[in-house]
Design an enzyme around this catalytic site. Structure first.
Site, PDB file in Angstrom:
ATOM      1  N   GLU A   1     -17.542  -5.958   3.131  1.00 47.35           N
ATOM      2  CA  GLU A   1     -16.773  -6.557   2.079  1.00 47.35           C
ATOM      3  C   GLU A   1     -16.593  -8.111   2.219  1.00 47.35           C
ATOM      4  OE1 GLU A   1     -12.725  -4.852   1.527  1.00 47.35           O
ATOM      5  OE2 GLU A   1     -12.061  -6.757   2.160  1.00 47.35           O
TER       6      GLU A   1
ATOM      7  N   SER B   1      -8.990   2.442   1.412  1.00 48.72           N
ATOM      8  CA  SER B   1      -9.283   1.064   0.586  1.00 48.72           C
ATOM      9  C   SER B   1      -9.218   1.238  -0.900  1.00 48.72           C
ATOM     10  CB  SER B   1     -11.017   0.891   0.911  1.00 48.72           C
ATOM     11  OG  SER B   1     -11.175  -0.134   0.398  1.00 48.72           O
TER      12      SER B   1
ATOM     13  N   LYS C   1      -7.402 -11.322   8.170  1.00 53.87           N
ATOM     14  CA  LYS C   1      -6.510 -10.175   8.836  1.00 53.87           C
ATOM     15  C   LYS C   1      -7.179  -9.616  10.318  1.00 53.87           C
ATOM     16  CE  LYS C   1      -2.861  -9.576   5.653  1.00 53.87           C
ATOM     17  NZ  LYS C   1      -3.153  -9.255   4.234  1.00 53.87           N
TER      18      LYS C   1
ATOM     19  N   MET D   1       0.856  -0.994   0.091  1.00 49.66           N
ATOM     20  CA  MET D   1      -0.031   0.046  -0.026  1.00 49.66           C
ATOM     21  C   MET D   1       1.020   1.297   0.031  1.00 49.66           C
ATOM     22  SD  MET D   1      -3.248  -0.929  -0.029  1.00 49.66           S
ATOM     23  CE  MET D   1      -4.236   0.420   0.427  1.00 49.66           C
TER      24      MET D   1
ATOM     25  N   ARG E   1     -15.422 -18.320   7.016  1.00 49.20           N
ATOM     26  CA  ARG E   1     -13.989 -18.152   6.547  1.00 49.20           C
ATOM     27  C   ARG E   1     -13.449 -19.227   7.603  1.00 49.20           C
ATOM     28  NH1 ARG E   1     -11.499 -12.727   4.750  1.00 49.20           N
ATOM     29  NH2 ARG E   1     -13.150 -12.086   3.403  1.00 49.20           N
TER      30      ARG E   1
ATOM     31  N   ALA F   1      -0.765  -3.179  10.774  1.00 49.67           N
ATOM     32  CA  ALA F   1      -1.713  -2.688  12.008  1.00 49.67           C
ATOM     33  C   ALA F   1      -1.284  -3.579  13.040  1.00 49.67           C
ATOM     34  CB  ALA F   1      -3.150  -3.125  11.606  1.00 49.67           C
TER      35      ALA F   1
ATOM     36  N   HIS G   1     -16.674  -1.220   6.538  1.00 49.88           N
ATOM     37  CA  HIS G   1     -16.663  -1.326   5.129  1.00 49.88           C
ATOM     38  C   HIS G   1     -16.075  -2.771   4.927  1.00 49.88           C
ATOM     39  CE1 HIS G   1     -13.428  -1.730   1.674  1.00 49.88           C
ATOM     40  NE2 HIS G   1     -14.191  -0.737   1.191  1.00 49.88           N
ATOM     41  N   ASN G   2     -14.878  -3.105   5.708  1.00 52.54           N
ATOM     42  CA  ASN G   2     -14.315  -4.532   5.500  1.00 52.54           C
ATOM     43  C   ASN G   2     -15.259  -5.628   5.858  1.00 52.54           C
ATOM     44  OD1 ASN G   2     -12.274  -3.316   4.763  1.00 52.54           O
ATOM     45  ND2 ASN G   2     -10.718  -4.436   6.002  1.00 52.54           N
TER      46      ASN G   2
ATOM     47  N   LYS H   1     -13.848   2.136   8.440  1.00 53.58           N
ATOM     48  CA  LYS H   1     -13.098   1.171   7.268  1.00 53.58           C
ATOM     49  C   LYS H   1     -13.462  -0.196   7.868  1.00 53.58           C
ATOM     50  CE  LYS H   1     -10.543  -0.679   4.376  1.00 53.58           C
ATOM     51  NZ  LYS H   1      -9.341  -1.073   4.340  1.00 53.58           N
TER      52      LYS H   1
HETATM   53  N1  LIG Z   1      -3.237  -4.787   1.053  1.00 55.07           N
HETATM   54  C1  LIG Z   1      -4.461  -4.074   0.946  1.00 55.07           C
HETATM   55  O1  LIG Z   1      -5.229  -4.573   0.156  1.00 55.07           O
HETATM   56  C2  LIG Z   1      -4.838  -3.200   2.040  1.00 55.07           C
HETATM   57  C3  LIG Z   1      -3.976  -3.081   3.166  1.00 55.07           C
HETATM   58  N2  LIG Z   1      -4.358  -2.269   4.200  1.00 55.07           N
HETATM   59  C4  LIG Z   1      -3.741  -1.864   5.376  1.00 55.07           C
HETATM   60  O2  LIG Z   1      -2.374  -1.022   4.960  1.00 55.07           O
HETATM   61  C5  LIG Z   1      -1.313  -1.452   5.951  1.00 55.07           C
HETATM   62  C6  LIG Z   1      -0.248  -1.803   5.141  1.00 55.07           C
HETATM   63  O3  LIG Z   1      -0.513  -3.144   4.252  1.00 55.07           O
HETATM   64  P1  LIG Z   1       0.354  -3.520   3.151  1.00 55.07           P
HETATM   65  O4  LIG Z   1       1.089  -2.463   2.449  1.00 55.07           O
HETATM   66  O5  LIG Z   1      -0.653  -4.470   2.371  1.00 55.07           O
HETATM   67  O6  LIG Z   1       1.028  -4.281   4.177  1.00 55.07           O
HETATM   68  P2  LIG Z   1       2.663  -5.008   3.480  1.00 55.07           P
HETATM   69  O7  LIG Z   1       2.920  -6.132   4.195  1.00 55.07           O
HETATM   70  O8  LIG Z   1       2.975  -4.902   2.013  1.00 55.07           O
HETATM   71  O9  LIG Z   1       3.824  -3.789   4.223  1.00 55.07           O
HETATM   72  C7  LIG Z   1       3.816  -3.923   5.580  1.00 55.07           C
HETATM   73  C8  LIG Z   1       4.696  -2.626   5.779  1.00 55.07           C
HETATM   74  O10 LIG Z   1       4.782  -2.344   7.129  1.00 55.07           O
HETATM   75  C9  LIG Z   1       6.253  -2.438   7.599  1.00 55.07           C
HETATM   76  N3  LIG Z   1       6.347  -2.931   9.015  1.00 55.07           N
HETATM   77  C10 LIG Z   1       5.893  -3.951   9.552  1.00 55.07           C
HETATM   78  N4  LIG Z   1       6.150  -3.950  10.754  1.00 55.07           N
HETATM   79  C11 LIG Z   1       6.979  -2.827  11.062  1.00 55.07           C
HETATM   80  C12 LIG Z   1       7.671  -2.428  12.131  1.00 55.07           C
HETATM   81  N5  LIG Z   1       7.473  -3.134  13.296  1.00 55.07           N
HETATM   82  N6  LIG Z   1       8.382  -1.404  11.994  1.00 55.07           N
HETATM   83  C13 LIG Z   1       8.334  -0.604  10.884  1.00 55.07           C
HETATM   84  N7  LIG Z   1       7.798  -0.808   9.747  1.00 55.07           N
HETATM   85  C14 LIG Z   1       7.040  -2.084   9.824  1.00 55.07           C
HETATM   86  C15 LIG Z   1       6.871  -3.117   6.472  1.00 55.07           C
HETATM   87  O11 LIG Z   1       8.228  -2.899   6.588  1.00 55.07           O
HETATM   88  P3  LIG Z   1       9.248  -4.078   6.170  1.00 55.07           P
HETATM   89  O12 LIG Z   1       9.626  -3.891   4.597  1.00 55.07           O
HETATM   90  O13 LIG Z   1      10.709  -3.387   6.729  1.00 55.07           O
HETATM   91  O14 LIG Z   1       8.966  -5.348   6.717  1.00 55.07           O
HETATM   92  C16 LIG Z   1       6.156  -2.723   5.172  1.00 55.07           C
HETATM   93  O15 LIG Z   1       6.742  -1.605   4.853  1.00 55.07           O
HETATM   94  C17 LIG Z   1      -2.064  -2.669   6.801  1.00 55.07           C
HETATM   95  O16 LIG Z   1      -2.544  -1.779   8.182  1.00 55.07           O
HETATM   96  C18 LIG Z   1      -2.947  -2.934   5.876  1.00 55.07           C
HETATM   97  O17 LIG Z   1      -4.155  -3.914   6.908  1.00 55.07           O
HETATM   98  C19 LIG Z   1      -5.468  -1.240   3.915  1.00 55.07           C
HETATM   99  C20 LIG Z   1      -6.278  -1.514   2.704  1.00 55.07           C
HETATM  100  C21 LIG Z   1      -5.977  -2.420   1.909  1.00 55.07           C
HETATM  101  O1  LIG Z   2      -8.556  -3.419   3.765  1.00 53.93           O
HETATM  102  C1  LIG Z   2      -8.499  -4.240   2.902  1.00 53.93           C
HETATM  103  C2  LIG Z   2      -9.316  -3.971   1.982  1.00 53.93           C
HETATM  104  O2  LIG Z   2     -10.406  -3.016   1.971  1.00 53.93           O
HETATM  105  C3  LIG Z   2      -7.407  -5.374   2.968  1.00 53.93           C
HETATM  106  O3  LIG Z   2      -7.228  -6.053   1.563  1.00 53.93           O
HETATM  107  C4  LIG Z   2      -7.666  -6.374   4.153  1.00 53.93           C
HETATM  108  O4  LIG Z   2      -6.444  -6.837   4.422  1.00 53.93           O
HETATM  109  C5  LIG Z   2      -8.898  -7.547   3.648  1.00 53.93           C
HETATM  110  O5  LIG Z   2      -9.209  -8.387   4.787  1.00 53.93           O
HETATM  111  P1  LIG Z   2      -8.843  -9.749   5.035  1.00 53.93           P
HETATM  112  O6  LIG Z   2      -7.161 -10.004   4.660  1.00 53.93           O
HETATM  113  O7  LIG Z   2      -9.267  -9.967   6.565  1.00 53.93           O
HETATM  114  O8  LIG Z   2      -9.454 -10.599   4.038  1.00 53.93           O
END
Ligand SMILES: NC(=O)C1=CN([C@@H]2O[C@H](COP(=O)(O)OP(=O)(O)OC[C@H]3O[C@@H](n4cnc5c(N)ncnc54)[C@H](OP(=O)(O)O)[C@@H]3O)[C@@H](O)[C@H]2O)C=CC1
Ligand SMILES: O=C(CO)[C@H](O)[C@H](O)COP(=O)(O)O
Length: 466
Positions: free
Chosen positions: A197, A135, A264, A16, A291, A83, A193-194, A190
């Site tokens: 979803e 999202s 998640k 993201m 699930r 998170a 929303h999930n 949000k």
């Molecule tokens: N993927 C999706 O579709 C969506 C995700 N989200 C939310 O967005 C957030 C990011 O998700 P996403 O990008 O998919 O996750 P990723 O797993 O791709 O990336 C996670 C990021 O968090 C960093 N990180 C993890 N632990 C730590 C720590 N202890 N200290 C510093 N940095 C840390 C990682 O760094 P490193 O590279 O060093 O491990 C990386 O940059 C989450 O909260 C997720 O739930 C929200 C909407 C949609």
């Molecule tokens: O926030 C999101 C989309 O809106 C993420 O994709 C979320 O991780 C989806 O939930 P899960 O992994 O529990 O299916």
């Protein structure tokens, strides 16, 4: 690399964070990005910067102080990380290095109660904190997500320009980012929303499972494609069509995917919030439990040998009945989801604007759909989906279709967790007298919990020596 101070910072270059960074850079802002350089992650920033060398407005950092110093004040930092406890760890190192009035936006899927706690902590140290639900997945983050910021309205004013510039646009060209309300409200929205979803996904999975008994993947995709041209259209329906058609060589990929659904946590948080707020969000909990049940693959495999699993479907599926039932179940899902937000708004004094919430969910997010545009208009004058005439008519019409689908599924030994939750919710919500009188009698029998009577004022409570 530009020598100007950055307008904005992104902390975390995961799926993201990296997509949203490119989105921000594309809008012409000077951007600083940071990722930790722990073992295994040393190259993340370097790789990101070299892959985007044509964007001189992005500066990369692995040193937190340099990252912070690179930004103009008040600094605006979006943390886009996993998170949970990681957010607290990051805040503990980030906050002491910031200056009064700087703004942190947590864009991850944080729990709304954690957001409230972090908001208070940041405020106590002079830092502004915004919990923004985001999202749209990877593509949405890159091209325009739906953004749900909660916190102090005054602090939102500092970041609104950038957040609104990177968000998706609705059908009228307005941005799909709007100030939601105080403290944890953005993350609450949000989370719901999930939850919605999860149900939308489960409904499609149930339809696919049922239809698979009589139809090929291509035939199911063709039906979904025809639905997606009309009032049932949605992003999740659209991607499901593509998924069903995806082949690896001569095999359908979907047939090769293990039937254990992951999660998640946001679906279960939504369900727990519904339990806590007293809102019957039966479809969300059904979707979460479906699930969980799927994850017991080994048990299912063993048990399936013990029971007769011949679950052939004798009759043809009536596609128009399926369509009506799908519409019915989706409407109940949205009714339950919006009811949950209404209750939270009332209980926490958030004063949420449901028309605006539907509007910012009409594009950019995973649950974007034609229905969201309808709800955007309807919520301008109505407070509940049950009060909306078109919704009510479809629900009344969809009841018998859903009953038929459920009977077909029962006869074929196929579970429809969410369709049946929708049906029973609707039936109970439209039934004057339920057997809850017996529950009250039992409670009074064993625990002297008292009951009310239909032949006395509701304010009077009775106890019987049974
Ligand atoms: N993927 C999706 O579709 C969506 C995700 N989200 C939310 O967005 C957030 C990011 O998700 P996403 O990008 O998919 O996750 P990723 O797993 O791709 O990336 C996670 C990021 O968090 C960093 N990180 C993890 N632990 C730590 C720590 N202890 N200290 C510093 N940095 C840390 C990682 O760094 P490193 O590279 O060093 O491990 C990386 O940059 C989450 O909260 C997720 O739930 C929200 C909407 C949609
Ligand atoms: O926030 C999101 C989309 O809106 C993420 O994709 C979320 O991780 C989806 O939930 P899960 O992994 O529990 O299916």
């Amino acid at each position: 690399m530009s020598s100007k101070k950055s307008d904005f910072g992104v902390f975390g270059l995961g799926v993201m964070g990296s997509s949203i960074s490119l989105n921000i850079a594309d809008k012409g802002y000077e951007l600083s990005v940071y990722n930790r350089a722990d073992s295994g992650e040393e190259e993340v920033v370097k790789n990101f910067i070299s892959a985007n060398a044509d964007r001189p407005n992005i500066k990369g950092f692995t040193d937190l102080k340099l990252f912070i110093d690179s930004m103009a004040r008040p600094r605006k930092i979006l943390i886009m990380i996993k998170a949970g406890p990681a957010v607290d760890l990051v805040l503990n190192s980030l906050i002491p290095m910031l200056s009064e009035g700087d703004i942190i936006i947590d864009g991850g899927n944080s729990h709304y109660l954690n957001t409230k706690r972090r908001f208070d902590l940041a405020q106590s140290q002079g830092i502004e904190f915004i919990g923004a639900g985001i999202s749209g997945g990877e593509e949405g983050a890159r091209k325009g997500p739906s953004i749900m910021p909660g916190g102090r309205k005054e602090s939102y004013a500092y970041v609104s320009e950038i957040l609104e510039a990177i968000a998706a646009k609705d059908d009228f060209g307005k941005t799909c980012c709007t100030y939601i309300g105080p403290d944890g409200s953005g993350h609450f929205i949000k989370m719901v929303h999930n939850g919605i979803e999860y149900v939308e996904m489960q409904l499609l999975a149930e339809l696919y499972g049922l239809m698979s008994k009589r139809m090929t993947n291509d035939e199911i995709a063709a039906v979904f494609e025809s639905w997606n041209k009309g009032k049932l259209s949605s992003y999740l329906l659209e991607i499901t069509i593509l998924i069903l058609r995806k082949k690896e060589g001569s095999s359908y990929l979907i047939d090769m995917i293990l039937d254990k659904a992951g999660n998640k946590g946001t679906g279960s948080w939504s369900s727990k919030a519904a339990f806590d707020l007293g809102i019957p969000n039966t479809m969300m909990s059904a979707a979460v439990f479906a699930r969980y049940i799927s994850s017991f693959k080994e048990v299912r495999e063993n048990m399936s040998k013990l029971v007769r699993t011949d679950s052939n479907m004798e009759q043809e599926l009536n596609i128009s009945i399926l369509e009506k039932s799908y519409e019915f179940a989706r409407l109940v899902n949205h009714q339950q989801g919006f009811k949950l937000m209404q209750q939270a708004s009332e209980s926490y004094g958030w004063n949420l604007d449901f028309s605006e919430i539907a509007r910012i969910w009409s594009n950019g997010c995973i649950i974007k759909s034609h229905l969201m545009n309808i709800l955007y208009k309807e919520f301008q004058t109505k407070e509940d989906l049950f009060e909306m005439e078109t919704v009510n008519k479809a629900l009344v019409k969809g009841e018998s279709a859903t009953r038929e689908i459920l009977m077909t599924a029962l006869r074929s030994r196929f579970s429809l967790h969410c369709f049946s939750a929708a049906y029973h919710y609707w039936v109970d919500m439209t039934t004057e007298r339920l057997p809850a009188n017996l529950i009250q009698a039992q409670r009074d029998f064993f625990g002297a919990h008292t009951y009310q009577r239909i032949d006395a004022p509701e304010s009077d409570f009775y106890h019987t020596k049974w």
